[in-house]
Write a protein that holds these residues in place. Sequence first.
Motif, mmCIF file in Angstrom:
data_model
loop_
_atom_site.group_PDB
_atom_site.id
_atom_site.type_symbol
_atom_site.label_atom_id
_atom_site.label_comp_id
_atom_site.label_asym_id
_atom_site.label_seq_id
_atom_site.Cartn_x
_atom_site.Cartn_y
_atom_site.Cartn_z
ATOM 1 N N MET A 67 0.837 -1.203 0.000
ATOM 2 C CA MET A 67 0.000 0.000 0.000
ATOM 3 C C MET A 67 0.871 1.252 0.000
ATOM 4 S SD MET A 67 -3.320 -0.847 0.372
ATOM 5 C CE MET A 67 -4.241 -2.320 0.824
ATOM 6 N N LEU A 68 0.350 2.306 -0.624
ATOM 7 C CA LEU A 68 0.916 3.637 -0.465
ATOM 8 C C LEU A 68 -0.034 4.428 0.420
ATOM 9 C CD1 LEU A 68 2.050 4.586 -4.089
ATOM 10 C CD2 LEU A 68 3.423 3.547 -2.257
ATOM 11 N N VAL A 69 0.496 4.992 1.486
ATOM 12 C CA VAL A 69 -0.276 5.940 2.279
ATOM 13 C C VAL A 69 0.194 7.319 1.842
ATOM 14 C CG1 VAL A 69 -0.930 6.721 4.578
ATOM 15 C CG2 VAL A 69 -0.376 4.311 4.197
ATOM 16 N N LEU A 70 -0.715 8.070 1.247
ATOM 17 C CA LEU A 70 -0.394 9.397 0.729
ATOM 18 C C LEU A 70 -0.972 10.459 1.643
ATOM 19 C CD1 LEU A 70 -1.299 8.670 -3.006
ATOM 20 C CD2 LEU A 70 0.946 8.443 -1.900
ATOM 21 N N ALA A 71 -0.320 11.598 1.693
ATOM 22 C CA ALA A 71 -0.788 12.675 2.556
ATOM 23 C C ALA A 71 -0.662 14.010 1.838
ATOM 24 C CB ALA A 71 0.015 12.699 3.851
ATOM 25 N N GLY A 72 -1.586 14.902 2.141
ATOM 26 C CA GLY A 72 -1.542 16.216 1.511
ATOM 27 C C GLY A 72 -2.666 17.093 1.982
ATOM 28 N N ASP A 73 -2.851 18.188 1.268
ATOM 29 C CA ASP A 73 -3.974 19.078 1.580
ATOM 30 C C ASP A 73 -5.213 18.609 0.820
ATOM 31 O OD1 ASP A 73 -3.497 19.868 -1.036
ATOM 32 O OD2 ASP A 73 -2.793 21.879 -0.510
ATOM 33 N N ALA A 74 -6.314 19.324 1.016
ATOM 34 C CA ALA A 74 -7.585 18.903 0.416
ATOM 35 C C ALA A 74 -7.497 18.835 -1.102
ATOM 36 C CB ALA A 74 -8.703 19.851 0.849
ATOM 37 N N ALA A 75 -6.829 19.829 -1.718
ATOM 38 C CA ALA A 75 -6.730 19.862 -3.179
ATOM 39 C C ALA A 75 -5.898 18.690 -3.703
ATOM 40 C CB ALA A 75 -6.124 21.193 -3.620
ATOM 41 N N GLY A 76 -4.802 18.383 -3.039
ATOM 42 C CA GLY A 76 -3.947 17.291 -3.477
ATOM 43 C C GLY A 76 -4.627 15.945 -3.355
ATOM 44 N N LEU A 77 -5.306 15.712 -2.235
ATOM 45 C CA LEU A 77 -6.005 14.445 -2.029
ATOM 46 C C LEU A 77 -7.136 14.265 -3.038
ATOM 47 C CD1 LEU A 77 -6.194 14.480 1.877
ATOM 48 C CD2 LEU A 77 -4.690 13.066 0.473
ATOM 49 N N ALA A 78 -7.880 15.346 -3.293
ATOM 50 C CA ALA A 78 -8.993 15.277 -4.242
ATOM 51 C C ALA A 78 -8.491 14.995 -5.657
ATOM 52 C CB ALA A 78 -9.796 16.574 -4.206
ATOM 53 N N ALA A 79 -7.360 15.591 -6.009
ATOM 54 C CA ALA A 79 -6.806 15.375 -7.346
ATOM 55 C C ALA A 79 -6.394 13.916 -7.531
ATOM 56 C CB ALA A 79 -5.607 16.295 -7.569
ATOM 57 N N PHE A 80 -5.830 13.314 -6.504
ATOM 58 C CA PHE A 80 -5.438 11.902 -6.605
ATOM 59 C C PHE A 80 -6.675 11.021 -6.728
ATOM 60 C CE2 PHE A 80 -4.427 7.729 -4.864
ATOM 61 C CZ PHE A 80 -3.296 7.404 -5.606
ATOM 62 N N GLU A 81 -7.682 11.280 -5.915
ATOM 63 C CA GLU A 81 -8.914 10.484 -5.967
ATOM 64 C C GLU A 81 -9.548 10.537 -7.349
ATOM 65 O OE1 GLU A 81 -10.641 10.658 -1.407
ATOM 66 O OE2 GLU A 81 -10.799 12.449 -2.667
ATOM 67 N N ALA A 82 -9.462 11.699 -7.993
ATOM 68 C CA ALA A 82 -10.054 11.855 -9.326
ATOM 69 C C ALA A 82 -9.232 11.174 -10.414
ATOM 70 C CB ALA A 82 -10.205 13.346 -9.650
ATOM 71 N N ALA A 83 -7.938 10.928 -10.134
ATOM 72 C CA ALA A 83 -7.032 10.428 -11.167
ATOM 73 C C ALA A 83 -6.895 8.912 -11.186
ATOM 74 C CB ALA A 83 -5.654 11.064 -10.991
ATOM 75 N N VAL A 84 -7.307 8.239 -10.112
ATOM 76 C CA VAL A 84 -7.104 6.779 -10.049
ATOM 77 C C VAL A 84 -8.447 6.056 -10.052
ATOM 78 C CG1 VAL A 84 -4.907 6.963 -8.842
ATOM 79 C CG2 VAL A 84 -7.020 6.794 -7.515
ATOM 80 N N PRO A 85 -8.476 4.829 -10.595
ATOM 81 C CA PRO A 85 -9.727 4.062 -10.589
ATOM 82 C C PRO A 85 -9.994 3.453 -9.220
ATOM 83 C CG PRO A 85 -7.985 2.760 -11.573
ATOM 84 C CD PRO A 85 -7.394 4.114 -11.299
ATOM 85 N N PRO A 86 -11.255 3.328 -8.822
ATOM 86 C CA PRO A 86 -11.571 2.597 -7.588
ATOM 87 C C PRO A 86 -11.159 1.139 -7.748
ATOM 88 C CG PRO A 86 -13.456 3.869 -8.381
ATOM 89 C CD PRO A 86 -12.452 3.865 -9.472
ATOM 90 N N VAL A 87 -10.575 0.552 -6.700
ATOM 91 C CA VAL A 87 -10.156 -0.850 -6.763
ATOM 92 C C VAL A 87 -10.525 -1.561 -5.464
ATOM 93 C CG1 VAL A 87 -8.273 -0.474 -8.409
ATOM 94 C CG2 VAL A 87 -7.826 -0.268 -5.962
ATOM 95 N N GLN A 88 -10.719 -2.863 -5.586
ATOM 96 C CA GLN A 88 -10.967 -3.758 -4.455
ATOM 97 C C GLN A 88 -12.142 -3.315 -3.573
ATOM 98 O OE1 GLN A 88 -7.243 -4.693 -2.384
ATOM 99 N NE2 GLN A 88 -6.105 -4.595 -4.323
ATOM 100 N N GLY A 89 -13.028 -2.512 -4.126
ATOM 101 C CA GLY A 89 -14.255 -2.147 -3.437
ATOM 102 C C GLY A 89 -14.122 -1.121 -2.332
ATOM 103 N N ARG A 90 -12.882 -0.623 -2.060
ATOM 104 C CA ARG A 90 -12.748 0.341 -0.958
ATOM 105 C C ARG A 90 -11.632 1.362 -1.130
ATOM 106 N NH1 ARG A 90 -9.415 -2.220 3.584
ATOM 107 N NH2 ARG A 90 -8.360 -3.982 2.622
#
Length: 346
Positions: free
Chosen positions: A178-201
Amino acid sequence: MRTAVVICPGRGTYNKGELGYLARHHADKTEMLAGFDAERRRKGQEELASLDGAPAYSVARHTRGDNASGLIYAATCFDFLAIDRTAVDIVAVTGNSMGWYSALACAGALSPQAGFTVVNTMGTLMQEHLIGGQIVYPVVGEDWADDDARRRELLALVAGIHAPPERHLALSIDLGGMLVLAGDAAGLAAFEAAVPPVQGRFPMRLANHAAFHTALQEPVAGKGRALLGPDLFGEPDLPLIDGRGAIRWPHASDPATLRDYTLGEQVIASYDFTRAVLTAAREFAPDLFIITGPGATLGGAVAQSLIRANWRDMRTKADFQRLQETDPVIVSMGLDEQRRSVTASG
């Protein structure tokens, strides 16, 4: 006698199933717990005995940094003391994230009470500031086979998101598969938008977690240095593996340097738990990796880290499961049937 590396867990391990952990397993540690709670009372904080003995688990109450850190530290510290040293030779200690503070105490670089002071202070500072957040995303599939190409791809994505000055995103913890990533609201939201959902969670946000192990935590690190003096720290009695995979040896570790790392780089730079486990495996070749409680969620990350090292020819989750069934390499003290194998009283 079996040799073992002890691994101390971090935040997110005292959950609903762990409510009552201290009372269930450590009714004989009331004097030490009273010392921890005396410090919390002086600071106007709720006692750990009260939190652990609550009639119901509350995410809002039990996952707060100023509460969760103390509960996890106490469970870890007490579990370490419960290991049967006549049957288990502890050859090194390490930890994950907040577990580094616990590892310092278990290895003897901090007294149990000094370790609690460090944990409670840093957990409280993190909660008071709560700068940014954390998100978890896997770099391996459900078979746990190592995938370096996927890891590089995701880290390149993180670097690209972080590049604009208005966004912050960085690797917080390299956690096995696993990668545990950390950042501000904008950075976290950008990552969530850029990667596909996987493994149901995944991608999964972590509740009540700040942007640990990133430069955003410099204010917390500074306050920690101001509040936690050098007199708390000493040399370890056992080899201690830090969040870079470096070994701090007994009789060869400067307490001032250990404090500087603990309240500096360890707070504001990425924590490489995977490398810490790899160092433990390669340098100490233990029979067992004992993960103290609370909880048992760190076992997968330890196994995935060992798979990355091809430890004992493990390359997949199935390989690990076969080995674990015939010749266990990981003992999670948060699981009753496993803790019995390393404690005198069970």
